[in-house]
Design a protein around this motif. Sequence first.
Motif, PDB file in Angstrom:
ATOM      1  N   MET A   1       0.989  -1.127  -0.285  1.00  0.00           N
ATOM      2  CA  MET A   1       0.393   0.179   0.371  1.00  0.00           C
ATOM      3  C   MET A   1       0.724   0.754  -0.122  1.00  0.00           C
ATOM      4  N   HIS A   2       0.680   2.080  -0.596  1.00  0.00           N
ATOM      5  CA  HIS A   2       0.502   3.531  -0.975  1.00  0.00           C
ATOM      6  C   HIS A   2       0.396   4.854  -0.775  1.00  0.00           C
ATOM      7  N   ILE A   3       0.350   6.219  -0.578  1.00  0.00           N
ATOM      8  CA  ILE A   3      -0.107   7.403  -0.378  1.00  0.00           C
ATOM      9  C   ILE A   3       0.136   8.049  -1.273  1.00  0.00           C
ATOM     10  N   LYS A   4      -0.730   8.791  -1.812  1.00  0.00           N
ATOM     11  CA  LYS A   4      -1.011   9.722  -2.534  1.00  0.00           C
ATOM     12  C   LYS A   4      -1.624  11.080  -2.622  1.00  0.00           C
ATOM     13  N   ARG A   5      -1.192  12.457  -1.678  1.00  0.00           N
ATOM     14  CA  ARG A   5      -2.085  13.366  -1.316  1.00  0.00           C
ATOM     15  C   ARG A   5      -2.065  13.726  -2.354  1.00  0.00           C
ATOM     16  N   ARG A   6      -3.501  14.422  -1.551  1.00  0.00           N
ATOM     17  CA  ARG A   6      -4.413  15.067  -2.901  1.00  0.00           C
ATOM     18  C   ARG A   6      -4.930  16.240  -2.359  1.00  0.00           C
ATOM     19  N   GLY A   7      -4.340  17.515  -2.128  1.00  0.00           N
ATOM     20  CA  GLY A   7      -5.118  18.747  -1.196  1.00  0.00           C
ATOM     21  C   GLY A   7      -4.932  17.886   0.382  1.00  0.00           C
ATOM     22  N   ARG A   9      -6.715  15.645   0.998  1.00  0.00           N
ATOM     23  CA  ARG A   9      -7.070  13.916   1.779  1.00  0.00           C
ATOM     24  C   ARG A   9      -5.394  13.128   0.986  1.00  0.00           C
ATOM     25  N   ALA A  10      -5.582  12.066   1.960  1.00  0.00           N
ATOM     26  CA  ALA A  10      -4.569  10.900   1.624  1.00  0.00           C
ATOM     27  C   ALA A  10      -5.359   9.929   1.298  1.00  0.00           C
ATOM     28  N   MET A  11      -5.030   9.996  -0.576  1.00  0.00           N
ATOM     29  CA  MET A  11      -5.307   9.002  -1.236  1.00  0.00           C
ATOM     30  C   MET A  11      -4.689   7.605  -0.831  1.00  0.00           C
ATOM     31  N   LEU A  12      -5.358   6.074  -0.407  1.00  0.00           N
ATOM     32  CA  LEU A  12      -4.601   5.218  -0.698  1.00  0.00           C
ATOM     33  C   LEU A  12      -4.865   4.078  -1.616  1.00  0.00           C
ATOM     34  N   TYR A  13      -3.579   3.896  -2.028  1.00  0.00           N
ATOM     35  CA  TYR A  13      -4.229   2.383  -3.407  1.00  0.00           C
ATOM     36  C   TYR A  13      -2.621   1.144  -2.547  1.00  0.00           C
ATOM     37  N   ARG A  14      -2.848   0.368  -3.517  1.00  0.00           N
ATOM     38  CA  ARG A  14      -2.951  -0.703  -3.339  1.00  0.00           C
ATOM     39  C   ARG A  14      -1.645  -1.391  -4.577  1.00  0.00           C
ATOM     40  N   ASP A  59      -2.141  -1.178  10.148  1.00  0.00           N
ATOM     41  CA  ASP A  59      -0.630  -0.741  10.984  1.00  0.00           C
ATOM     42  C   ASP A  59      -0.300   0.260   9.388  1.00  0.00           C
ATOM     43  N   PHE A  60      -0.221   0.277   8.305  1.00  0.00           N
ATOM     44  CA  PHE A  60       0.666   1.279   7.693  1.00  0.00           C
ATOM     45  C   PHE A  60      -0.429   2.589   7.617  1.00  0.00           C
ATOM     46  N   VAL A  61      -1.527   2.412   8.083  1.00  0.00           N
ATOM     47  CA  VAL A  61      -1.995   3.940   7.740  1.00  0.00           C
ATOM     48  C   VAL A  61      -1.788   4.297   9.981  1.00  0.00           C
ATOM     49  N   GLU A  62      -1.943   3.467  10.600  1.00  0.00           N
ATOM     50  CA  GLU A  62      -1.680   4.115  11.802  1.00  0.00           C
ATOM     51  C   GLU A  62      -0.369   4.672  11.897  1.00  0.00           C
ATOM     52  N   LYS A  63       0.567   3.937  11.641  1.00  0.00           N
ATOM     53  CA  LYS A  63       2.242   5.008  11.307  1.00  0.00           C
ATOM     54  C   LYS A  63       2.576   6.013  10.417  1.00  0.00           C
ATOM     55  N   GLN A  64       1.655   5.700   8.942  1.00  0.00           N
ATOM     56  CA  GLN A  64       1.876   6.778   8.639  1.00  0.00           C
ATOM     57  C   GLN A  64       0.926   7.897   8.681  1.00  0.00           C
ATOM     58  N   ILE A  65      -0.310   8.252   8.754  1.00  0.00           N
ATOM     59  CA  ILE A  65      -1.220   9.352   8.706  1.00  0.00           C
ATOM     60  C   ILE A  65      -1.638   9.806  10.424  1.00  0.00           C
ATOM     61  N   LEU A  66      -1.625   8.015  10.887  1.00  0.00           N
ATOM     62  CA  LEU A  66      -2.594   8.334  12.270  1.00  0.00           C
ATOM     63  C   LEU A  66      -1.909   9.143  13.435  1.00  0.00           C
ATOM     64  N   LYS A 163       9.296   1.802   6.898  1.00  0.00           N
ATOM     65  CA  LYS A 163      10.632   1.691   5.848  1.00  0.00           C
ATOM     66  C   LYS A 163       9.935   2.560   4.685  1.00  0.00           C
ATOM     67  N   ALA A 164      10.040   3.326   3.646  1.00  0.00           N
ATOM     68  CA  ALA A 164      10.214   3.731   2.240  1.00  0.00           C
ATOM     69  C   ALA A 164       9.767   2.336   1.308  1.00  0.00           C
ATOM     70  N   LYS A 165       8.361   2.488   0.900  1.00  0.00           N
ATOM     71  CA  LYS A 165       8.404   1.428  -0.607  1.00  0.00           C
ATOM     72  C   LYS A 165       8.942   2.045  -1.954  1.00  0.00           C
ATOM     73  N   PRO A 166      10.024   0.794  -2.245  1.00  0.00           N
ATOM     74  CA  PRO A 166      10.732   1.481  -3.692  1.00  0.00           C
ATOM     75  C   PRO A 166       9.746   2.150  -4.526  1.00  0.00           C
ATOM     76  N   GLY A 167      10.173   3.710  -4.703  1.00  0.00           N
ATOM     77  CA  GLY A 167       9.867   4.316  -6.097  1.00  0.00           C
ATOM     78  C   GLY A 167       8.471   5.504  -5.344  1.00  0.00           C
TER      79      GLY A 167
END
Length: 209
Positions: A1-7, A9-14, A59-66, A163-167
Amino acid sequence: MHIKRRGLRAMLYRSKWVAKKTRGNTHGFSEQTFVGSLPINAVSVPEPLKVRLSPAELDFVEKQILLPARLSEEQARRVAAARHRDPMWRLEDAQRLLEQVAALSHESSVPAARLRTLKEALAGIQVHPRPAHAADQPTDPLRDAVSSLEAAAKAVAGGRYGKAKPGSSRRSQVYENWQAIVKHVEGGTAGSESLLRALQAMGWVKSRG
C-alpha cells in the motif's frame, strides 16, 4: 500500500505486480488499485474504510497518517494550553493598547474613574521577582534546533515512519518535510530567511566561493 496526497486528503492505493504474459502483456508492470481516502489530519480510520483494509494496511495507515496527526494535535493542545496560562502576551497587548489610549487621550480625555479601575486591576497582578543570585538562562534557538534534529534522527531510526516502499519516497510527507529542512538550513527557496544565509550575513559562517 502507498499514499498519494490530494489537497487535504490522503488517497490509499494497493500495488500489485502483474507478471509478464499473465494478461497477454509483454512486460511485467505494477497495477494500482484505489482503496479509499481519509483526511491527512485524521486521527482514526472511518469505519467504511476500515473494513476494507487488512491488519497490515491498518498498521501502515496508523504509522503514516494517524500517529503523526495525533502527535500534531497533542502538540497544538499543549501550545494552546500554555498560551492560555501565559499572562505575558496579555500584558504586551495591554501595554500596546494603553499606549494608543495615551496618544488618543490628547483629543478625547478619559474619565478619572475609569483609570482607577485600571489601577485596581494592576494592583491585583501577582509579581514574582527572581532571586538576585538566579541568573537568567536565555534560550538558544540553534541548540534547540540541534536537539530537535537529533530527536528526529532517533525517531526515524527507531521506525517512527516505517520503511519507504521502492519508488514512493519522493511522494511522501516524510520526504517533503526533509526537503523543507534542507531548504531552511542550506538556502534554496527559503531565500534570505534560511538559516545558512542568516549565519553568513552575520559573519558566523563563511560564504562559499
